[in-house]
Design a protein around this motif. Sequence first.
Motif, PDB file in Angstrom:
ATOM      1  N   LYS A  10      15.509 -35.064 -29.108  1.00  0.00           N
ATOM      2  CA  LYS A  10      16.951 -35.308 -29.054  1.00  0.00           C
ATOM      3  C   LYS A  10      17.629 -34.155 -28.295  1.00  0.00           C
ATOM      4  O   LYS A  10      17.271 -32.992 -28.491  1.00  0.00           O
ATOM      5  N   VAL A  52      20.647 -30.363 -29.655  1.00  0.00           N
ATOM      6  CA  VAL A  52      20.563 -30.085 -31.098  1.00  0.00           C
ATOM      7  C   VAL A  52      20.453 -28.587 -31.410  1.00  0.00           C
ATOM      8  O   VAL A  52      20.369 -28.204 -32.578  1.00  0.00           O
ATOM      9  N   GLY A  53      20.420 -27.751 -30.353  1.00  0.00           N
ATOM     10  CA  GLY A  53      20.340 -26.306 -30.587  1.00  0.00           C
ATOM     11  C   GLY A  53      18.965 -25.703 -30.329  1.00  0.00           C
ATOM     12  O   GLY A  53      18.678 -24.592 -30.800  1.00  0.00           O
ATOM     13  N   LYS A  54      18.137 -26.400 -29.566  1.00  0.00           N
ATOM     14  CA  LYS A  54      16.807 -25.846 -29.239  1.00  0.00           C
ATOM     15  C   LYS A  54      16.923 -24.533 -28.469  1.00  0.00           C
ATOM     16  O   LYS A  54      16.355 -23.512 -28.859  1.00  0.00           O
ATOM     17  N   THR A  55      17.664 -24.586 -27.352  1.00  0.00           N
ATOM     18  CA  THR A  55      17.745 -23.400 -26.497  1.00  0.00           C
ATOM     19  C   THR A  55      18.460 -22.258 -27.215  1.00  0.00           C
ATOM     20  O   THR A  55      18.019 -21.100 -27.161  1.00  0.00           O
ATOM     21  N   ASP A 102      12.530 -25.929 -19.528  1.00  0.00           N
ATOM     22  CA  ASP A 102      13.482 -27.010 -19.288  1.00  0.00           C
ATOM     23  C   ASP A 102      14.073 -26.871 -17.888  1.00  0.00           C
ATOM     24  O   ASP A 102      14.613 -25.800 -17.557  1.00  0.00           O
ATOM     25  N   VAL A 139      28.575 -18.273 -31.107  1.00  0.00           N
ATOM     26  CA  VAL A 139      27.241 -18.712 -30.681  1.00  0.00           C
ATOM     27  C   VAL A 139      27.358 -19.515 -29.388  1.00  0.00           C
ATOM     28  O   VAL A 139      26.596 -19.326 -28.446  1.00  0.00           O
TER      29      VAL A 139
HETATM   30  N1  LIG Z   1      25.495 -22.810 -33.952  1.00  0.00           N
HETATM   31  C1  LIG Z   1      26.217 -23.306 -32.949  1.00  0.00           C
HETATM   32  N2  LIG Z   1      27.555 -23.289 -32.996  1.00  0.00           N
HETATM   33  C2  LIG Z   1      28.310 -23.795 -31.983  1.00  0.00           C
HETATM   34  N3  LIG Z   1      27.808 -24.338 -30.869  1.00  0.00           N
HETATM   35  C3  LIG Z   1      26.470 -24.374 -30.768  1.00  0.00           C
HETATM   36  C4  LIG Z   1      25.595 -23.870 -31.793  1.00  0.00           C
HETATM   37  N4  LIG Z   1      24.317 -24.077 -31.404  1.00  0.00           N
HETATM   38  C5  LIG Z   1      24.373 -24.671 -30.203  1.00  0.00           C
HETATM   39  N5  LIG Z   1      25.658 -24.846 -29.806  1.00  0.00           N
HETATM   40  C6  LIG Z   1      26.135 -25.466 -28.565  1.00  0.00           C
HETATM   41  O1  LIG Z   1      25.700 -26.821 -28.542  1.00  0.00           O
HETATM   42  C7  LIG Z   1      25.265 -27.183 -27.239  1.00  0.00           C
HETATM   43  C8  LIG Z   1      23.795 -27.607 -27.309  1.00  0.00           C
HETATM   44  O2  LIG Z   1      23.014 -26.492 -27.725  1.00  0.00           O
HETATM   45  P1  LIG Z   1      21.628 -26.158 -27.028  1.00  0.00           P
HETATM   46  O3  LIG Z   1      21.784 -26.085 -25.555  1.00  0.00           O
HETATM   47  O4  LIG Z   1      21.055 -24.994 -27.721  1.00  0.00           O
HETATM   48  O5  LIG Z   1      20.833 -27.477 -27.425  1.00  0.00           O
HETATM   49  P2  LIG Z   1      19.481 -28.006 -26.815  1.00  0.00           P
HETATM   50  O6  LIG Z   1      18.831 -28.783 -27.901  1.00  0.00           O
HETATM   51  O7  LIG Z   1      18.712 -26.918 -26.187  1.00  0.00           O
HETATM   52  O8  LIG Z   1      20.017 -28.983 -25.669  1.00  0.00           O
HETATM   53  P3  LIG Z   1      19.103 -29.726 -24.580  1.00  0.00           P
HETATM   54  O9  LIG Z   1      18.460 -30.828 -25.349  1.00  0.00           O
HETATM   55  O10 LIG Z   1      20.073 -30.217 -23.550  1.00  0.00           O
HETATM   56  O11 LIG Z   1      18.133 -28.728 -24.059  1.00  0.00           O
HETATM   57  C9  LIG Z   1      25.485 -25.966 -26.367  1.00  0.00           C
HETATM   58  O12 LIG Z   1      26.716 -26.088 -25.715  1.00  0.00           O
HETATM   59  C10 LIG Z   1      25.509 -24.814 -27.364  1.00  0.00           C
HETATM   60  O13 LIG Z   1      26.280 -23.731 -26.910  1.00  0.00           O
END
Ligand SMILES: Nc1ncnc2c1ncn2[C@@H]1O[C@H](COP(=O)(O)OP(=O)(O)OP(=O)(O)O)[C@@H](O)[C@H]1O
Length: 252
Positions: free
Chosen positions: A11, A14-17, A40, A218
Motif C-alpha cells: 500500500k 503508509v509511512g514506509k520511507t 524506490d 515528521v
Molecule cells: N507520522 C507522520 N505524521 C505526519 N505525516 C506523516 C507521518 N508519516 C508519514 N507522513 C507523511 O505521509 C506521506 C507518506 O509517507 P511516506 O512517504 O513515508 O510513505 P510511504 O509508504 O513510503 O509512501 P510510498 O508508498 O509512496 O513510498 C508523506 O508525505 C509523509 O511526509
Amino acid sequence: MGAVYAVANQKGGVGKTTTAVNLTACVAADGSQTLLVDLDPQCNATVALGADRELRPSSYDCLIGEVSVAEAARPAGPDNLWLVPANRDLAGAAVELPRLEGSETRLRERLGPVRERFAFTMLDCPPSLGPVSVNALVAADRLIVPVQAEYLALEGLVQFLDTLSMIRRDYNPSLNVSGLLITMHDERTRLARDVERELREHFPEMVFETVIPRSVRVAEAPSHGLPITEHAPSSSGSVAYRNLAAELIARG
Ligand SMILES: Nc1ncnc2c1ncn2[C@@H]1O[C@H](COP(=O)(O)OP(=O)(O)OP(=O)(O)O)[C@@H](O)[C@H]1O
Ligand SMILES: [Mg+2]
C-alpha cells in the motif's frame, strides 16, 4: 553480525520511507553504523536525506549491475549513517529484472559485506509487490510493516502477509516479521483508536508497542533533507522513532 531489515507494504503512503529514514537515523545517533538502501524509483528516502536523485552507483547498479550494496554505500550526513541512493534509472528495474536469470535473488547476492560493516541495514521498498520489493524480501532477515491507522488498513495487510508466506516458502524461510508498526496515528479520532484495537486483536504480539503519532514535524523534516531526530529532536515524532529503535533492539 548486523541484520538486514526490509520496510515494506504494497500500500502506498503508509509511512514506509518515513520509518526507514527515521529509524535508521535513530540507530545511527545511538552510535551504531547503519545503512539505508533506497529501493524506490520515487527516490523519497534519498531526497529525505538531502541527496541527489542522479547519484551513481545507486541501488539500480546493485540490482541490475555488478556493484555490491556495501560498495555503493556513501556517507549520508549524520554520523554513522550511510546511504545507497536510488536513481531514476530504478524505474526500469521492474521491467529489466524479470529478464535476468535468478532475478529474485540478485540483491541478496549483491549485499556484499553489509552485515559485517553495518549493525543495521534498512531496505526502503516501493509501494508494490513487484520484482524490486521481492528482491528486498528475499535479501532481508527481518521485516517491518508500517500500517496507517485508517479504514481498510487490515484488508491490504492480510493480502500482503499472504504474499509474504509465499516468498518465505519459495526463497527466504528465515525471514522474520519484526513487527507491524502503526503510523500517522491521531489519538483524538475514534477511527484511529478502533484500527489500533483491531490490529492488536488480530495480530497479538506482532504489533509494536510504539505507535507513531501524526505530526507536522515528521511530515516537514524531508523538505529540510534531515531525519526527524535532527530536524526536531524533542518533537513527539522524534521521541516515538527513538522508542521504536529501542523496542526493535530489545526484540532482537
Ligand atoms: N507520522 C507522520 N505524521 C505526519 N505525516 C506523516 C507521518 N508519516 C508519514 N507522513 C507523511 O505521509 C506521506 C507518506 O509517507 P511516506 O512517504 O513515508 O510513505 P510511504 O509508504 O513510503 O509512501 P510510498 O508508498 O509512496 O513510498 C508523506 O508525505 C509523509 O511526509
Ligand atoms: Mg516510500
